[in-house]
Write an enzyme that holds these catalytic residues in place. Structure first.
Site, PDB file in Angstrom:
ATOM      1  N   ALA A   8      51.644  54.124  47.622  1.00 61.38           N
ATOM      2  CA  ALA A   8      51.260  52.917  48.367  1.00 61.38           C
ATOM      3  C   ALA A   8      50.081  52.224  47.688  1.00 61.38           C
ATOM      4  O   ALA A   8      48.998  52.108  48.256  1.00 61.38           O
ATOM      5  CB  ALA A   8      50.937  53.280  49.810  1.00 61.38           C
ATOM      6  N   GLY A   9      50.298  51.762  46.449  1.00 71.35           N
ATOM      7  CA  GLY A   9      49.271  51.012  45.722  1.00 71.35           C
ATOM      8  C   GLY A   9      49.357  49.543  46.101  1.00 71.35           C
ATOM      9  O   GLY A   9      49.386  49.189  47.285  1.00 71.35           O
ATOM     10  N   GLY A  12      53.373  48.844  47.194  1.00 65.56           N
ATOM     11  CA  GLY A  12      53.688  49.750  48.306  1.00 65.56           C
ATOM     12  C   GLY A  12      52.717  49.573  49.451  1.00 65.56           C
ATOM     13  O   GLY A  12      53.093  49.639  50.626  1.00 65.56           O
ATOM     14  N   LYS A 205      64.033  38.493  36.348  1.00 59.75           N
ATOM     15  CA  LYS A 205      62.621  38.920  36.435  1.00 59.75           C
ATOM     16  C   LYS A 205      62.210  39.606  35.129  1.00 59.75           C
ATOM     17  O   LYS A 205      61.142  39.331  34.560  1.00 59.75           O
ATOM     18  CB  LYS A 205      62.452  39.863  37.636  1.00 59.75           C
ATOM     19  CG  LYS A 205      61.049  40.463  37.789  1.00 59.75           C
ATOM     20  CD  LYS A 205      60.203  39.678  38.759  1.00 59.75           C
ATOM     21  CE  LYS A 205      58.711  39.835  38.551  1.00 59.75           C
ATOM     22  NZ  LYS A 205      58.121  41.007  39.162  1.00 59.75           N
TER      23      LYS A 205
HETATM   24  N1  LIG Z   1      51.276  44.592  41.554  1.00 57.27           N
HETATM   25  C1  LIG Z   1      52.098  43.551  41.437  1.00 57.27           C
HETATM   26  O1  LIG Z   1      51.684  42.401  41.664  1.00 57.27           O
HETATM   27  C2  LIG Z   1      53.526  43.750  41.074  1.00 57.27           C
HETATM   28  C3  LIG Z   1      54.031  44.985  40.721  1.00 57.27           C
HETATM   29  N2  LIG Z   1      55.376  45.129  40.471  1.00 57.27           N
HETATM   30  C4  LIG Z   1      55.922  46.419  40.109  1.00 57.27           C
HETATM   31  O2  LIG Z   1      55.818  47.284  41.231  1.00 57.27           O
HETATM   32  C5  LIG Z   1      55.686  48.647  40.784  1.00 57.27           C
HETATM   33  C6  LIG Z   1      54.435  49.221  41.444  1.00 57.27           C
HETATM   34  O3  LIG Z   1      53.321  48.515  40.897  1.00 57.27           O
HETATM   35  P1  LIG Z   1      51.899  48.439  41.593  1.00 57.27           P
HETATM   36  O4  LIG Z   1      52.026  48.477  43.062  1.00 57.27           O
HETATM   37  O5  LIG Z   1      51.184  47.302  40.966  1.00 57.27           O
HETATM   38  O6  LIG Z   1      51.253  49.817  41.082  1.00 57.27           O
HETATM   39  P2  LIG Z   1      49.977  50.574  41.643  1.00 57.27           P
HETATM   40  O7  LIG Z   1      49.449  51.397  40.513  1.00 57.27           O
HETATM   41  O8  LIG Z   1      49.058  49.616  42.322  1.00 57.27           O
HETATM   42  O9  LIG Z   1      50.582  51.511  42.765  1.00 57.27           O
HETATM   43  C7  LIG Z   1      51.222  52.717  42.503  1.00 57.27           C
HETATM   44  C8  LIG Z   1      50.579  53.740  43.399  1.00 57.27           C
HETATM   45  O10 LIG Z   1      51.304  54.954  43.286  1.00 57.27           O
HETATM   46  C9  LIG Z   1      50.332  56.003  43.267  1.00 57.27           C
HETATM   47  N3  LIG Z   1      50.937  57.222  42.748  1.00 57.27           N
HETATM   48  C10 LIG Z   1      51.414  57.458  41.498  1.00 57.27           C
HETATM   49  N4  LIG Z   1      51.896  58.706  41.435  1.00 57.27           N
HETATM   50  C11 LIG Z   1      51.698  59.264  42.657  1.00 57.27           C
HETATM   51  C12 LIG Z   1      51.959  60.537  43.190  1.00 57.27           C
HETATM   52  N5  LIG Z   1      52.538  61.490  42.463  1.00 57.27           N
HETATM   53  N6  LIG Z   1      51.621  60.785  44.473  1.00 57.27           N
HETATM   54  C13 LIG Z   1      51.031  59.833  45.224  1.00 57.27           C
HETATM   55  N7  LIG Z   1      50.754  58.593  44.775  1.00 57.27           N
HETATM   56  C14 LIG Z   1      51.085  58.318  43.494  1.00 57.27           C
HETATM   57  C15 LIG Z   1      49.233  55.449  42.406  1.00 57.27           C
HETATM   58  O11 LIG Z   1      48.083  56.211  42.515  1.00 57.27           O
HETATM   59  P3  LIG Z   1      46.971  56.199  41.327  1.00 57.27           P
HETATM   60  O12 LIG Z   1      46.339  54.845  41.385  1.00 57.27           O
HETATM   61  O13 LIG Z   1      46.086  57.341  41.696  1.00 57.27           O
HETATM   62  O14 LIG Z   1      47.718  56.396  40.036  1.00 57.27           O
HETATM   63  C16 LIG Z   1      49.117  54.059  43.006  1.00 57.27           C
HETATM   64  O15 LIG Z   1      48.337  54.052  44.179  1.00 57.27           O
HETATM   65  C17 LIG Z   1      55.574  48.573  39.256  1.00 57.27           C
HETATM   66  O16 LIG Z   1      56.826  48.838  38.670  1.00 57.27           O
HETATM   67  C18 LIG Z   1      55.163  47.126  38.996  1.00 57.27           C
HETATM   68  O17 LIG Z   1      55.572  46.656  37.726  1.00 57.27           O
HETATM   69  C19 LIG Z   1      56.254  44.084  40.600  1.00 57.27           C
HETATM   70  C20 LIG Z   1      55.809  42.836  40.939  1.00 57.27           C
HETATM   71  C21 LIG Z   1      54.393  42.547  41.115  1.00 57.27           C
HETATM   72  C1  LIG Z   2      53.140  38.176  36.472  1.00 53.75           C
HETATM   73  C2  LIG Z   2      54.491  38.635  36.024  1.00 53.75           C
HETATM   74  C3  LIG Z   2      55.532  37.824  36.752  1.00 53.75           C
HETATM   75  C4  LIG Z   2      54.606  38.386  34.497  1.00 53.75           C
HETATM   76  O1  LIG Z   2      55.855  38.222  33.974  1.00 53.75           O
HETATM   77  C5  LIG Z   2      54.681  40.106  36.320  1.00 53.75           C
HETATM   78  O2  LIG Z   2      55.627  40.512  36.924  1.00 53.75           O
HETATM   79  C6  LIG Z   2      53.733  41.115  35.786  1.00 53.75           C
HETATM   80  O3  LIG Z   2      52.599  40.792  35.499  1.00 53.75           O
HETATM   81  O4  LIG Z   2      54.145  42.282  35.648  1.00 53.75           O
END
Ligand SMILES: NC(=O)C1=CN([C@@H]2O[C@H](COP(=O)(O)OP(=O)(O)OC[C@H]3O[C@@H](n4cnc5c(N)ncnc54)[C@H](OP(=O)(O)O)[C@@H]3O)[C@@H](O)[C@H]2O)C=CC1
Ligand SMILES: CC(C)(CO)C(=O)C(=O)O
Length: 329
Positions: A8-9, A12, A205
């Site tokens: 839940a980063g 999530g 995307k």
């Molecule tokens: N953020 C964005 O704006 C966007 C993200 N995405 C995609 O969404 C996906 C998630 O990205 P995002 O939310 O940014 O990533 P984050 O790093 O913010 O979130 C992932 C979370 O998972 C946790 N985690 C990893 N492994 C474990 C584990 N074994 N047990 C418990 N927690 C765990 C991480 O903890 P820890 O920090 O301690 O590693 C972190 O809190 C990626 O594929 C990204 O490309 C897509 C569109 C936009």
């Molecule tokens: C901002 C954007 C849309 C770049 O392609 C993205 O998804 C990322 O940064 O991973």
């Protein structure tokens, strides 16, 4: 409906806060470290549209505390999935659906895709096919994540823009499980179209991510700067055309032109891609799901990828040098 969001980063956490505040589902999250501690102590805080709210969510370090779920949403970075398989297992029962919310080429891509590559495991995102074997592709609901969000501090997620999470079964079927999940997410204030061809949307995307993300990491540039500079725009375009040929050879329909997609990326503005942000923070970069997997698809389909190969070689080298390269292995 029992839903657990594993990881839940930024994304999530955003989804968890929205679902928790709607109060219609039995929601849990699995998190770790200071983020988990903060959520347990003070709830999951969300800043959206300039307003801060706090969601009360059940948060656990270990999935055993939560038991079998109806839906498990995997909101980890792509390279974090294989190492987490043992931790995810207690959430999975016979009927559990798994929603994959990663950018890039998903590990289940060739499940129910038809054609000669049906059932192929992609080594770039699933070395040895362990994710495929352990999770089982029949559970999967695919997604394309459009919102942008960040974790500003432990327990605090900031939504930047976008509310759309497209969903789709790998088979394209409008199954009851995907429709019910979409209904709950819509009730939580999100836009959730259910697609009959989720792969084509994944490619649109991915088009931006496979080109703009490594170029931004290599140059330190924002999306707007890459799109405005003639030379980097041309580089992104060449990579995207190589990818388009691969996608089309796999039956993908690109609903927009490459130039429209570049314009759209540029219009996001002075925004650093996630790959550049990860590099700057010394965190693992999602190179394999966003770029290496496309190169692998090129090899599998016999499509040349000379420009993707060059950019990949450079960005992978950079990531290794900075300690930001983590394979899924
Ligand atoms: N953020 C964005 O704006 C966007 C993200 N995405 C995609 O969404 C996906 C998630 O990205 P995002 O939310 O940014 O990533 P984050 O790093 O913010 O979130 C992932 C979370 O998972 C946790 N985690 C990893 N492994 C474990 C584990 N074994 N047990 C418990 N927690 C765990 C991480 O903890 P820890 O920090 O301690 O590693 C972190 O809190 C990626 O594929 C990204 O490309 C897509 C569109 C936009
Ligand atoms: C901002 C954007 C849309 C770049 O392609 C993205 O998804 C990322 O940064 O991973």
């Amino acid at each position: 409906m029992r839903i657990t969001i594993f990881g839940a980063g930024a994304i999530g956490g955003y989804l968890a806060a929205k679902l928790a505040m709607a109060g219609r589902v039995d929601l849990s999250i699995v998190a770790r470290g200071a983020h988990l501690d903060a959520i347990k102590t003070a709830g999951l805080r969300l800043i959206e549209d300039g307003h801060e709210s706090t969601a009360s969510v059940r948060a656990a370090a270990q999935a055993q505390e939560l038991g079998v779920q109806d839906y498990v949403v995997l909101a980890l970075k792509a390279h974090s999935l294989a190492p987490a398989l043992d931790q995810i297992a207690p959430l999975l029962g016979e009927g559990t659906a798994v929603v994959t919310m990663q950018n890039g080429v998903p590990w289940w891509y060739f499940h129910k895709a038809g054609g000669s590559l049906e059932g192929t495991r992609l080594q770039a995102v699933d070395p040895g096919g362990v994710i495929w074997d352990r999770l089982g592709p029949d559970r999967v609901i695919g997604s394309v994540v459009y919102p942008a969000a960040e974790v500003d501090a432990p327990g605090l997620v900031r939504h930047i823009e976008g509310k759309r999470f497209s969903l789709g079964e790998p088979s394209g079927e409008k199954s009851e499980r995907v429709m019910r999940l979409a209904e709950e997410m819509v009730a939580a204030g999100l836009q959730v179209p259910v697609r009959d061809d989720i792969r084509s949307e994944i490619w649109v995307k991915l088009w931006g991510n496979l080109s703009f993300n490594p170029i931004s990491a290599l140059t330190g540039s924002t999306l707007a700067a890459i799109a405005a500079d003639e030379a980097t725009r041309a580089l992104a375009r060449t990579m995207m055309l190589e990818a388009q040929a691969i996608g089309e050879s796999l039956g993908v329909r690109f609903a927009i032109t490459v130039d429209r997609r570049i314009k759209g990326a540029g219009e996001v503005g002075e925004h650093k891609t996630s790959m550049l942000q990860d590099l700057e923070r010394g965190r693992p970069m999602e190179i394999d799901a966003l770029v290496t997997a496309v190169q692998e698809l090129g090899r599998l389909t016999g499509q040349p990828t000379p420009t993707i190969d060059s950019v990949l070689a450079l960005v992978r080298r950079l990531a290794i040098e900075r300690g930001c390269y983590l394979t899924s292995a």
